[in-house]
Scaffold this active site. Structure first.
Site, short mmCIF file in Angstrom:
data_model
loop_
_atom_site.label_atom_id
_atom_site.label_comp_id
_atom_site.label_asym_id
_atom_site.label_seq_id
_atom_site.Cartn_x
_atom_site.Cartn_y
_atom_site.Cartn_z
CD1 TRP A 188 -2.90 1.51 0.60
CD2 TRP A 188 -1.45 2.45 2.02
NE1 TRP A 188 -3.34 2.77 0.87
CE2 TRP A 188 -2.48 3.39 1.74
CE3 TRP A 188 -0.42 2.82 2.88
CZ2 TRP A 188 -2.51 4.65 2.29
CZ3 TRP A 188 -0.45 4.10 3.43
CH2 TRP A 188 -1.49 5.00 3.15
CG ASP A 357 -15.52 7.24 2.12
OD1 ASP A 357 -16.75 7.16 2.29
OD2 ASP A 357 -14.71 6.45 2.62
CE LYS A 470 -11.02 7.30 -5.40
NZ LYS A 470 -10.26 8.34 -4.67
CD1 TRP A 471 -15.59 -0.47 -7.43
CD2 TRP A 471 -17.24 -0.37 -8.93
NE1 TRP A 471 -16.31 -1.63 -7.33
CE2 TRP A 471 -17.33 -1.60 -8.24
CE3 TRP A 471 -18.18 -0.11 -9.94
CZ2 TRP A 471 -18.30 -2.57 -8.52
CZ3 TRP A 471 -19.14 -1.07 -10.22
CH2 TRP A 471 -19.20 -2.27 -9.51
CG ASP A 472 -11.86 3.03 -2.84
OD1 ASP A 472 -10.98 2.18 -3.05
OD2 ASP A 472 -11.72 4.01 -2.09
CG ASN A 474 -10.74 1.24 0.36
OD1 ASN A 474 -9.68 1.47 -0.20
ND2 ASN A 474 -11.78 2.05 0.26
CB CYS A 520 -10.08 3.54 -6.71
SG CYS A 520 -9.28 3.98 -5.16
CG ASP A 542 -4.93 5.47 -1.08
OD1 ASP A 542 -5.57 5.97 -2.01
OD2 ASP A 542 -5.44 4.69 -0.25
#
Ligand code: DGJ
Length: 742
Positions: A188, A357, A470-472, A474, A520, A542
């Site tokens: 990351w 977000d 924006k498709w995240d 996590n 993303c 990020d």
């Protein structure tokens, strides 16, 4: 679907017997199957009733018949299965309905058809000698881009289910003296770090075994391979490969004792056995391959051209300069915060605003990452006039509007988790481990696929002015288990998650062909060509610290195109690293990809404000067409550890170019300069060279030849010297063809 046409493939039939010792002899002659692009060829040897043998992948020759000659290794099958004489690096292993472990695949014909002007598909049919089981190899040649893709489709009609342990997309045996592997290791905030190593005896594996989601975080499913010497940008034989798969993957490199390198690439078989009922088929993802006889620069350009034309949404359309709200506001905003950001963005010349977000959840407001994920209703307190008001406001300021979603995930503290505990991936009877306070929804379940599609659909429906998502995603899958899959099929979860995701992507693209979508996953943890074909771009990392971004973007653009590489100017000191960097350096780095901003624009003031406006204007007017549609030439590698980096983009017609140079941390004494040799120019053309993005403090050019003309020949042979002497100095030079001065 159109029926396959009779073969038009270049087949050479000579009455020669291949030298393969294990080949079953038939009277039919051996044939050469030559699958070609403009400059490359994949050559196979086929004889009915015998295994299909690999002969060559690399530069196209003018005498393919010579591949019928004896003297080739007789044990290199195009798709080796567990059985016969195969023992190393198998593409296929399975247990037949009667418990037998062996499969012997032989040639059973082939078909070829032109898919369009550029693409020709060849399907090589293989069948088992004992069981009603077939494997079709679908090999597509992309002529102009010199790319070949391969996938396998297995079908069987045995009386009971079979168990497929491993099914690779492709198996490639290459022959040379030594091999230098480049792969893209990471973590990351540190994605796509280029690592090159000489392969030594024993398997070298790049893989993701069990993350399921975020599978490109620690190693990307791609590589480059140089033969005989470490990779050079402009010379030597280089192969590049990328697996189009967004799940667990495995690419194995095995040099054997006979100097053959066996490359096997596909979905990771780890804990992924598949039970296949009679009549069912199993399809692998595509393995994408290219070859360059002139170094790795050309291999990258092949992939970039291919992606823009065939594997990236809207690859022929320019990307807007955007402001993303994340690092400027995080979860702490109200309507006024956002409209002020939009006002400031408009004043800077930015073209789109993206609300990240934090905009949703009412019972459990999304005011931090501990609650609300899954509850996709607009937060009434933060945004009383909802999203439509903001989107309209952006449009009234001449900005497009985009919005963030993370539809595959759920916070335990959410209405969704309360209502649908059965939708969450979990191993029965155990606690579900959390990462970032969240869990993963079970996309193997069609009801969850419907939900995820609906999240996208409902979000876009919040305003007709939403044109970007924006498709995240996590977190990885941990403690796998699906209430949807039967006890005997729990091992299907890893692959069914990905095919479920692709099913949703397909539905999204069928309904919204024009919307821009960013890929993303905590940054670049899902950057692969399987997902990318549905997206316009990816969030590269990020980590927005520009010094780190030089290395991350350099690695990413080895395989993936700069047009898709979201690259944002962020605040100084940087929020992740605390590093302080000049605004010019931050802009000059971000402008070498898809430029955006990720900060609070009202914090840019004074000289910096004027500079930011000019830099954005320069990008839109001059730099964008070159970065997004030109040819990338890497000039100085940031991985060489001498504190410098340089790259350039040249227009396809060579009339314009832009060159970026960065001093990453090196101090050059007065009088010393950073010497760079441009590439890719037309030696016969005369170019005027202009220093763009002048330092706001000095307003002086770092290039002594600023605004003067010289030939491409001179520039490429004599080079240029830039006075970027201090750490984090940088330069952007624009080269444009001018009539030669008499
Ligand atoms: C991770 C992404 O990479 C960031 O850009 C941001 O969207 C956050 N998620 C929001 O939670």
């Amino acid at each position: 679907m159109k029926p396959l046409l009779a073969s038009t493939l270049a087949i050479l039939c000579l009455a020669a017997t291949p030298s393969h010792a294990q080949t079953r002899k038939t009277n039919a002659p051996a044939q050469i199957l030559e699958i070609t692009t403009a400059d490359t060829a994949l050559v196979l040897l086929a004889k009915p009733g015998a295994p299909v043998l690999f002969r060559h992948y690399g530069a196209k020759t003018n005498d393919p018949r010579a591949f019928l000659n004896k003297g080739y290794r007789d044990d290199l099958e195009a798709y080796p299965a567990l059985g016969g004489a195969n023992f190393a690096n198998l593409a296929l292993s399975l247990t037949h309905a009667d418990g037998s472990l062996t499969t012997e695949l032989v040639y059973a014909g082939h078909d070829t058809r032109a898919l369009d002007d550029d693409r020709q598909e060849t399907i090589v049919h293989l069948k088992d000698t004992l069981y009603p089981l077939t494997v079709d190899l679908h090999i597509t040649a992309f002529k102009t881009e010199n790319v070949i893709t391969q996938r396998a489709i297995l079908t069987h009609h045995e009386p009971a289910p079979i168990r497929v342990e491993n099914i690779a997309s492709a198996s490639l045996p290459l022959q040379a003296g030594s091999y230098y592997l480049t792969h893209f290791h990471g973590a990351w905030g540190h994605e796509m770090q280029l690592t090159e190593e000489k392969l030594t005896p024993g398997d070298k594996v790049i893989e993701n075994t069990r993350q399921g989601v975020q599978t490109a975080m620690s190693d990307n499913p791609s590589f480059m391979l140089a033969l005989d010497h470490p990779a050079d940008e402009t010379s030597g034989e280089v192969y590049a490969g990328a697996l189009a798969w967004s799940g667990n993957f495995k690419i194995i490199f095995s040099p054997d004792e006979l100097e053959t390198l066996h490359i096997t690439a596909g979905m990771n078989p780890f804990a992924s056995a598949r039970i296949l009922a009679p009549g069912e088929s199993l399809q692998t993802p595509d393995m994408i391959l290219t070859y360059s006889a002139t170094g790795r620069g050309q291999a990258s350009r092949n992939l970039h051209d291919w992606a823009r034309r065939h594997s990236l949404a809207h690859g022929d359309q320019p990307r807007p300069v955007l402001l993303n709200s994340w690092e400027g506001a995080y979860f702490n905003f109200d309507e006024k915060t956002l409209t002020t950001m939009i006002d400031n963005a408009a004043a800077l010349g930015i073209e789109m605003f993206v609300l990240d977000d934090g905009w949703f959840g009412n019972k459990y407001p999304r005011d931090n990452d501990r609650a609300g994920l899954g509850d996709w209703q607009v937060n009434n307190k933060k945004l009383p006039r909802a999203i439509a008001y903001l989107a309209d406001y952006a449009v009234s300021k001449n900005l497009r509007f985009g919005i963030w979603i993370e539809p595959e995930m759920v916070n335990p503290k959410s209405e969704l988790a309360e209502q649908h505990p059965d939708w969450i991936i979990k191993s029965p009877g155990r606690d579900i481990p959390q990462r970032r306070n969240q869990w993963v929804l079970d996309l193997a379940n069609p009801a969850v696929q419907d939900f995820v599609f609906k999240v996208f659909d409902d979000t876009v429906s919040l305003s007709p002015n939403i044109t970007y998502i924006k498709w995240d995603a996590n977190r990885p899958i941990l403690s796998p288990g699906s209430t949807h899959l039967s006890a005997g099929k729990q091992t299907h979860l890893w692959q069914d998650y990905v095919t479920g995701l692709y099913n949703v992507y397909d539905r999204v693209r069928a309904k919204y062909p024009n919307i821009t979508i960013q890929l993303c996953s905590s940054g670049g943890a899902r950057v692969d060509y399987g997902a990318l074909k549905y997206h316009d771009e990816f969030w590269t990392s990020d980590n927005t610290n520009a010094v780190d971004r030089v290395l991350i973007q350099y690695g990413a653009n080895m395989i993936y195109p700069p047009i898709a590489t979201a690259s944002h100017v962020s605040a100084s000191p940087n929020h992740q690293t605390g590093m302080t960097l000049p605004l010019k350096f931050r802009f000059d780095v971000a402008s070498s990809g898809r430029l955006g901003m990720e900060l609070q624009p009202k914090d840019i003031t004074g000289d910096d404000l004027a500079f930011a406006k000019t830099a954005i204007q320069n990008y839109k007017q001059t730099i964008r067409p070159l970065v997004q549609f030109g040819d990338l030439h890497r000039l100085v590698s940031p991985y060489a550890n001498d504190g410098r980096a340089a790259l350039m983009y040249v227009a396809k017609d060579k009339t314009q170019a832009v060159l970026f140079a960065y001093n990453l941390h090196h101090f050059l004494p007065r009088g010393f300069t950073f010497a760079i040799k441009p590439r890719g120019l037309d030696p016969a053309k005369t170019y005027e060279v202009t220093d763009l993005n002048l330092n706001p403090k000095t307003q002086k050019s770092v290039f002594p030849g600023n605004n003067k003309t010289c030939t491409g020949d001179y520039l490429m042979k004599a080079g240029i010297n830039l006075a970027i002497r201090l750490p984090h100095d940088s330069a952007v030079l624009y080269l444009v063809e001018k009539a030669a001065k008499k």
